[in-house]
Design a protein around this motif. Sequence first.
Motif, short mmCIF file in Angstrom:
data_model
loop_
_atom_site.label_atom_id
_atom_site.label_comp_id
_atom_site.label_asym_id
_atom_site.label_seq_id
_atom_site.Cartn_x
_atom_site.Cartn_y
_atom_site.Cartn_z
N THR A 101 20.31 23.69 25.88
CA THR A 101 19.93 25.11 25.85
C THR A 101 18.41 25.25 25.80
O THR A 101 17.81 26.04 26.54
N ILE A 104 16.87 24.41 29.14
CA ILE A 104 17.08 25.45 30.16
C ILE A 104 16.19 26.67 29.89
O ILE A 104 15.59 27.23 30.80
N PRO A 120 27.79 21.24 28.50
CA PRO A 120 27.07 22.49 28.76
C PRO A 120 27.88 23.71 28.34
O PRO A 120 27.60 24.82 28.78
N TRP A 201 26.53 26.76 30.53
CA TRP A 201 25.32 26.42 31.30
C TRP A 201 25.64 25.65 32.59
O TRP A 201 24.74 25.18 33.27
N ARG A 204 23.70 26.45 35.62
CA ARG A 204 22.24 26.34 35.53
C ARG A 204 21.76 24.89 35.41
O ARG A 204 20.55 24.65 35.31
#
Length: 273
Positions: A101, A104, A120, A201, A204
């Motif tokens: 996290t 990102i 994720p 995530w 991403r």
Amino acid sequence: MKVFANGVSYHVESFGDGEPLLLLHGFTGSVETWKPFLPYWRDYRLILVDVIGHGRTDSPTDPARYEIEKVAADLEEILRHLHLQDAHVLGYSMGGRLALTFAILYPHRVRTLILESSSPGLKTMQERWERIERDEALAEEIERYGIKKFVEKWENIPLFASQKRLPLSVRQQIRTERLSNNEKGLANSLRGMGTGRQPSWWKRLSEVSIPTLLLCGEWDQKFCRIAEEMKKYLPNCEMVKVAQAGHAIHVEQREIFAKIVSEFIKGGEFHGH
């Protein structure tokens, strides 16, 4: 030392100098997770953090304060407090979700990313809701029956079965570390930053261009599968499956783990074992 990050008092310890390596423990852990690595990682400035709700860091009463994006913002504040531009970041399990996290949301703050037995998050809303329900039930159990009862249950879940092979002294250390946590902190950690609560995530991962190392233990099939899949999306990624280890590679194969991590950081890439 105490570092105030966005109104929460964090317990942070720093050892040595050299390139900074930020270490993030798993659920029920603390800074103690990483103490055995001090002799192995002498070349680095090790930054150990008790994640919110754990160890000697505050355990706020509002579960919303534990949201993973807020905790990532706290980490940025901690680096700023330590006058660090960026760091290598290593996270285990829950700490790995937090490390990802952080990478990102604050890519300029992360030099290399090392994720041990991590994910994720969950792909579908359905999976997320089911996980939130399970975590809520677990949180209520912790509050109702207390930490001791919970730790007895937790150390016997299938995920940690391979730890039964460890020497008694090592198992005692892990238990002591778990018992040093408090009911409110652990319960709210599940409610606020559990796997179901955090954003997924997966979509991403392709943004994470920094050198990334994924570690899983061969006996932890679930997290090896997750790592295999993550590797497809991460543009600059190595994956290592560690033999004779389950979920907690850093406990079950300490020396190998220490070596893999420092070689990866030194090279920014990893040339198998």
